[in-house]
Design a protein around this motif. Structure first.
Motif, PDB file in Angstrom:
ATOM      1  N   THR A 199      24.456  -3.774   1.776  1.00 16.38           N
ATOM      2  CA  THR A 199      23.327  -5.110   2.499  1.00 16.38           C
ATOM      3  C   THR A 199      24.107  -6.087   2.870  1.00 16.38           C
ATOM      4  O   THR A 199      25.340  -5.875   3.019  1.00 16.38           O
ATOM      5  N   GLY A 200      23.644  -7.374   3.653  1.00 17.12           N
ATOM      6  CA  GLY A 200      23.398  -8.033   3.721  1.00 17.12           C
ATOM      7  C   GLY A 200      24.701  -9.063   3.169  1.00 17.12           C
ATOM      8  O   GLY A 200      25.328  -9.625   4.184  1.00 17.12           O
ATOM      9  N   VAL A 201      24.187  -9.869   2.323  1.00 14.66           N
ATOM     10  CA  VAL A 201      25.028 -10.266   1.911  1.00 14.66           C
ATOM     11  C   VAL A 201      25.584 -11.891   2.712  1.00 14.66           C
ATOM     12  O   VAL A 201      26.180 -12.412   2.270  1.00 14.66           O
ATOM     13  N   GLY A 255      22.883 -17.949   7.145  1.00 10.93           N
ATOM     14  CA  GLY A 255      23.381 -15.849   7.617  1.00 10.93           C
ATOM     15  C   GLY A 255      22.050 -15.217   7.634  1.00 10.93           C
ATOM     16  O   GLY A 255      20.984 -15.570   7.162  1.00 10.93           O
ATOM     17  N   PHE A 257      21.622 -11.515  10.141  1.00  7.35           N
ATOM     18  CA  PHE A 257      21.690 -10.292  10.340  1.00  7.35           C
ATOM     19  C   PHE A 257      20.767  -9.055   9.913  1.00  7.35           C
ATOM     20  O   PHE A 257      21.882  -8.479   9.690  1.00  7.35           O
ATOM     21  N   TYR A 372      19.296  -4.062   9.440  1.00  7.80           N
ATOM     22  CA  TYR A 372      20.481  -4.134   9.274  1.00  7.80           C
ATOM     23  C   TYR A 372      21.330  -4.790  10.997  1.00  7.80           C
ATOM     24  O   TYR A 372      21.789  -3.416  11.132  1.00  7.80           O
ATOM     25  N   GLY A 686      33.005 -12.095  13.899  1.00  8.76           N
ATOM     26  CA  GLY A 686      32.683 -12.039  13.252  1.00  8.76           C
ATOM     27  C   GLY A 686      31.538 -10.924  13.034  1.00  8.76           C
ATOM     28  O   GLY A 686      31.626 -10.109  11.018  1.00  8.76           O
ATOM     29  N   GLN A 690      32.456  -7.230  10.086  1.00  2.19           N
ATOM     30  CA  GLN A 690      30.825  -7.034   8.772  1.00  2.19           C
ATOM     31  C   GLN A 690      31.067  -5.455   9.173  1.00  2.19           C
ATOM     32  O   GLN A 690      31.095  -5.156   8.414  1.00  2.19           O
ATOM     33  N   GLU A 698      32.533  -1.591   0.812  1.00  2.00           N
ATOM     34  CA  GLU A 698      31.230  -2.216   0.709  1.00  2.00           C
ATOM     35  C   GLU A 698      30.279  -0.772   0.839  1.00  2.00           C
ATOM     36  O   GLU A 698      30.449   0.171   1.507  1.00  2.00           O
TER      37      GLU A 698
ATOM     38  N   CYS B 139      30.061 -15.302   8.646  1.00  2.00           N
ATOM     39  CA  CYS B 139      30.078 -15.152   9.867  1.00  2.00           C
ATOM     40  C   CYS B 139      30.785 -15.102  10.760  1.00  2.00           C
ATOM     41  O   CYS B 139      30.841 -13.718  12.249  1.00  2.00           O
ATOM     42  N   THR B 140      32.004 -15.224  10.183  1.00  2.00           N
ATOM     43  CA  THR B 140      33.021 -15.597  11.292  1.00  2.00           C
ATOM     44  C   THR B 140      34.657 -14.673  11.507  1.00  2.00           C
ATOM     45  O   THR B 140      34.831 -14.417  12.014  1.00  2.00           O
TER      46      THR B 140
END
Lengths: 790, 171
Positions: A199-201, A255, A257, A372, A686, A690, A698, B139-140
């Motif tokens: 999930t995006g968190v 945020g 995403f 996502y 970034g 992710q 994750e 984000c970064t």
């Protein structure tokens, strides 16, 4: 006679590292995220959520909650349905996609753990949460469908009886003759890849404040969202209001995403309750709610094969993808897109003709999944690159050399892929060459060998990728989705000579506002500090799609460029009228009207603007200055404008503990024209972070009954500062000819390729130990199991 | 209000007297009672660091601290640090390096970095990464944040060096 003044030359901010003007207020703690905005007479909402993954709601008693301190209103699904009509998340271009009507608050049955069954509205958030605990719900638990591998078995209960089975969508691709190619191939490699649910968190949880003014029948919604115009259309439709009576404001968004581009039942309920009560209603999801009700993504099981000839040339791919999407296809973008992208993108960087793919998308009693960041890409890239490395290993070819033999040649465009994707112009080989140089590939291989002799297991992993950006209407519009495929930019010349830019694309930290300011300043011919950008307010910004699918720079930037050209032409016409000269001989540079040939300064822009606004009486009668312009742009040359890139990961695996240390990461990417390298590089970094999160940490863990087991940030691990390596970024630049600006997107390529690069690096490190991992995330336990140590 | 607590606390240099419920968290007190919305709510269970503030110079989680625990203490938030000019160099370094995207984690990051720069003025990149390990940024990818803090540390060290040299020359 004065000494001649050196003439002004044209300047451009395109390609410059301009710091984002809007970042300063965020640094000062003066952001305006939804929960920072307070309205008079506002009330707070809390949801009562199903503790069961699948259960009949036998009885709901709101009496005790209604009497609780501070409580203003309590409602069931039936109460909320009086204000909000249900929806079905299907689109016509996904043939056969089916889903069931979904209500803002469950009516008779909860279909995942976390689905709302009642709402409480009180004076404070704490009071609403207190009272929510007093709501009594009698549930009759039903069997939960959790395992996607058995979701279609005859013995498995069907979640929505009306749909007949648990199959939401299926799609196949068959170029023909694939089985024959596999049968005659020199080498066939195959493997099974598993991907955990993510999930995006977003650090800012989903947040909404909805205010309804009954006297005007006007709904104003403050919403942390990527697509305010889409949401305006949806609120209007499902709350039965004229669209012009709905205003959606998305100021600072903490945020997104892709998480904040979907329709959530909670937000629909809050807007509906605001309409019922005529008061502002606020809701901020807590973190447990975020984990169980933000969309999930990426739960896939993929079996795939790759065939090569004796020279290591790829002949064919075969793909069998199974994905579980929860109990509903999410509205309005649908939950078919991710699997569809996996089918489209697998094998994407490579030159081959034969492809056989089958996709099954099934319903489950888990949190709904949807788009996502880098939708489907991380799966397609990991499957492709995992097989590519396996084939290289079997053929005893260096992985870089194997890629060199198979990547689509840089002069072979336009190119249509085996899955039917159309590529305008990509630069795989230029990117590969640059990457190998940047990382000193040979030197790194030598270091790896030397350390192996000392029992240190390091690995190098490569991952080539393509990314979907600048989508045309073929993404959603053709399927009936009311999601704009174009965006507009309105420019207003102020009497001071400064320019206010209003754009349909939105800002969630990517740097949209800075990017638009740079484009406008360059096109008009003014300092970037003289441009003020306004985003995220449907009452004032031009209609548009917003920011998703890496489209803000490519679509919104082009609209801004066109508007800038038009405004400049209008300013020069005004200046020509003032100066009684021919406009063709004038230019606008650094906020000065100049002689185009010599650069000689003739008139400050501020003076021209002053005259245009306040003293048109001094201009010729027939001349009317046009000082506000709008232009719109939708990309129509290609279904999508693809980008490409390649990543490399260097890791060290501790074979005693199974821990992976990320030593360094490299990426070379081609997003066409780079408007602001500083912003693009940080988007890539970034995005890589992710992707690494998914590769190593994750996963939304469920038990067999559909209980989400790790719905806290202490249990669902994300990359923190100490885990992340430094990331080296390089660029190749192939502008798209579909626009004057030439910009493509850069928001998702990092996430698309990082998991594959890390996986290949781990497997490279483990290769001499005959161990291999293909189930993400690559936890220490999974690595130790692969090594046979546990 | 049940068991109302008479809270007296200095916030960003100003004396504040407010009646609060004992269960009120510091972050909710700052945001809701004082309108200091710079510190953010992220996880509400002490992991993400978005609500990081200084209490008597120490970094604390506003979501794990009760407002009444700060009775008699001095609390500093990003608003106070900004208005005092104390972190102007750090904010400039963040801005120049684009060490923020959505900006939601940024106030917590700045407060955490403020404490780091005081405690470990010569921190290495590894030490900076370790110190920030309780502050989540989605984000970064953190590299730009580490860069901005490292730049600030170096500039401050160079500034002190210059001041020391000037003082020595003046003496």
């Amino acid at each position: 006679m004065n000494a001649p003044v050196p003439g002004l030359k044209p300047t451009t901010y395109i390609g410059q590292d301009v710091p984002r003007p809007n970042a300063k207020r965020l640094l000062a703690g003066r952001g305006q995220y939804v929960d920072d905005i307070r309205l008079p007479r506002e009330l707070h909402a809390a949801f009562v959520r199903s503790p069961h993954a699948h259960a009949k709601i036998v009885h709901l008693n709101l009496d005790a909650a209604r009497k609780a301190k501070g409580v203003f209103w309590c409602g069931s699904g039936v109460d909320v349905a009086r204000a909000v009509s249900p929806w079905v998340g299907v689109l016509t271009h996904f043939k056969g996609l089916k889903s069931a009507p979904q209500y803002a608050v469950a009516l008779e049955r909860a279909t995942w753990q976390g689905e709302a069954v009642a709402v409480v509205v009180a004076q404070t958030r704490a009071q609403a949460e207190d009272a929510a605990q007093l709501v009594e719900v009698d549930y009759d638990p039903l069997p939960a469908v959790t395992n996607m591998e058995t979701a279609l078995d005859p013995a498995t209960p069907v979640i929505h009886a009306d749909l007949g089975d648990n199959l939401a969508f299926t799609r196949g691709v068959d170029t023909g003759g694939v089985q024959d190619v596999f049968a005659g191939a020199h080498l066939v490699v195959e493997d099974t890849f598993r991907f955990g649910r993510h999930t995006g968190v977003c650090l800012e949880p989903r947040a909404i404040t909805a205010d309804f003014n009954p006297s005007e029948q006007q709904l104003t919604v403050y919403l942390g969202n990527q697509a305010p115009h889409m949401m305006r259309d949806i609120f209007a439709k499902h709350l039965d209001l004229p669209e012009s009576h709905v205003r959606v404001i998305s100021r600072d968004v903490g945020g997104s995403f892709g998480i904040k581009v979907h329709v959530y039942p909670d937000e629909m309920a809050i807007a509906g309750i605001a309409k019922l009560l005529g008061r502002p209603i606020r809701y901020l999801a807590d973190r447990l709610e975020s984990f169980s009700t933000d969309i999930h993504a990426r739960e896939h099981l993929v079996k795939a094969k790759l065939a090569t000839d004796k020279d290591g040339r790829i002949l064919a791919f075969e793909l069998d993808d199974l994905t579980g999407i929860g109990p509903y296809s999410v509205y309005p973008r649908t939950s078919a897109v991710e699997g569809n992208q996996v089918v489209n993108l697998t094998g994407g960087p490579y030159d081959f003709k034969h492809y056989l793919a089958n996709l099954k998308v099934v319903f489950q009693n888990k949190t709904p999944t949807c788009q996502y960041r880098a939708v489907g890409h991380p799966i397609a890239v990991a499957v492709t690159e995992g097989l590519v490395d396996l084939a290289a290993q079997k053929l005893r070819l260096d992985p870089a050399e194997f890629r060199r033999r198979n990547l689509i040649a840089d002069d072979n465009y336009p190119y249509t892929s085996a899955s039917g994707l159309k590529f305008e112009a990509l630069s795989h080989h230029a990117c590969l060459d640059k990457l190998l140089k940047l990382m000193d590939y040979k030197g790194l291989r030598a270091e790896q060998q030397a350390l192996r002799a000392k029992g240190i297991h390091r690995g190098i992993g490569l991952a080539a990728l393509i990314e979907v950006t600048n989508p045309s209407a073929l993404f959603y519009g053709v399927g009936g989705a009311r999601i704009s495929a174009q965006d507009g930019c309105t420019l207003r010349l102020e009497p001071t000579g400064w320019v206010t830019a209003l754009t349909g694309v939105t800002e969630q930290g990517q740097g949209t506002e800075g990017m638009i300011a740079q484009v406008v300043a360059s096109a008009v011919g003014i300092p970037v500090e003289h441009v003020r950008v306004i985003t995220g307010d449907t009452d004032v910004t031009p209609y548009g799609g917003g920011t998703w699918a890496s489209r803000a720079a490519g679509i919104g930037g082009e609209a801004a460029l066109m508007a800038g050209h038009t405004l400049k032409a209008n300013i020069l016409a005004l200046a020509a009228a003032i100066l009684t000269r021919d406009a063709a001989g004038l230019d606008l540079r650094a906020a000065q009207i100049v002689d185009a040939a010599t650069g000689e300064v003739l008139l400050p822009l501020a003076e021209a603007a002053r005259i245009g606004q306040y003293r048109p009486d001094t201009l010729p009668r027939a001349f009317q200055p046009e000082l506000t312009v709008s232009r719109q742009y939708g990309q129509r040359d290609w279904p999508f404008v693809f980008t490409n890139g390649i990543q490399a990961s260097y890791v060290e695996v501790d074979t005693d503990t199974g821990f992976v240390k990320l030593l360094k990461h490299w990426m070379v990417e081609d997003c066409g024209t780079i408007i602001n390298p500083l912003l693009v590089d940080e988007q890539l970094r970034g995005g890589i972070a992710q992707g690494i999160g998914g590769a190593l940490f994750e996963e939304c863990l469920y038990d067999d009954t559909g209980q989400l087991l790790n719905a806290t940030m202490a249990d669902y691990l994300v990359p923190m500062a100490a885990e992340m390596p430094d990331m080296v970024i390089g660029h190749v630049c192939t502008p798209t000819k579909s626009s004057e600006l030439g910009a493509k997107g850069a928001g998702e390529a990092g996430t698309a390729g990082a998991p594959a690069a890390v996986m290949n690096a781990i497997n490279d490190a483990l290769s001499t130990l005959s161990a291999r991992v293909t189930e993400q995330p690559f936890t220490p336990e999974r690595i130790l199991r692969a090594l046979g140590k546990v | 209000m049940e068991n109302a607590f008479q809270l007296a606390v200095k916030v960003n240099g100003a004396d504040v007297a407010k009646t609060v419920e004992p269960r009120t968290h510091l972050i909710d007190f700052l945001r809701n009672d004082l309108g200091l919305t710079g510190s953010h709510i992220g996880c509400e269970h002490g992991v993400c660091g978005a609500c990081t503030v200084l209490v008597n110079g120490e970094i604390v989680r506003g979501c794990l601290t009760l407002a009444c625990q700060t009775h008699g203490a001095e609390v500093e938030t990003v608003e106070g640090l900004t208005e005092s000019g104390l972190i102007a160099d750090l904010q400039t370094a963040f801005h120049q390096r684009n060490a923020l995207q959505c900006g939601y984690c940024t106030p917590g990051m700045l407060v955490c970095a403020t404490a780091l720069l005081t405690e470990k003025p010569h921190a290495t990149r590894e030490e900076i990464r370790e110190y920030l390990s309780g502050n989540f940024c989605r984000c970064t990818g953190y590299e730009a944040i580490v860069d901005a803090i490292e730049t600030t540390a170096k500039n401050r060290a160079a500034g002190k060096q210059l001041a020391a040299t000037n003082n020595a020359e003046a003496a």
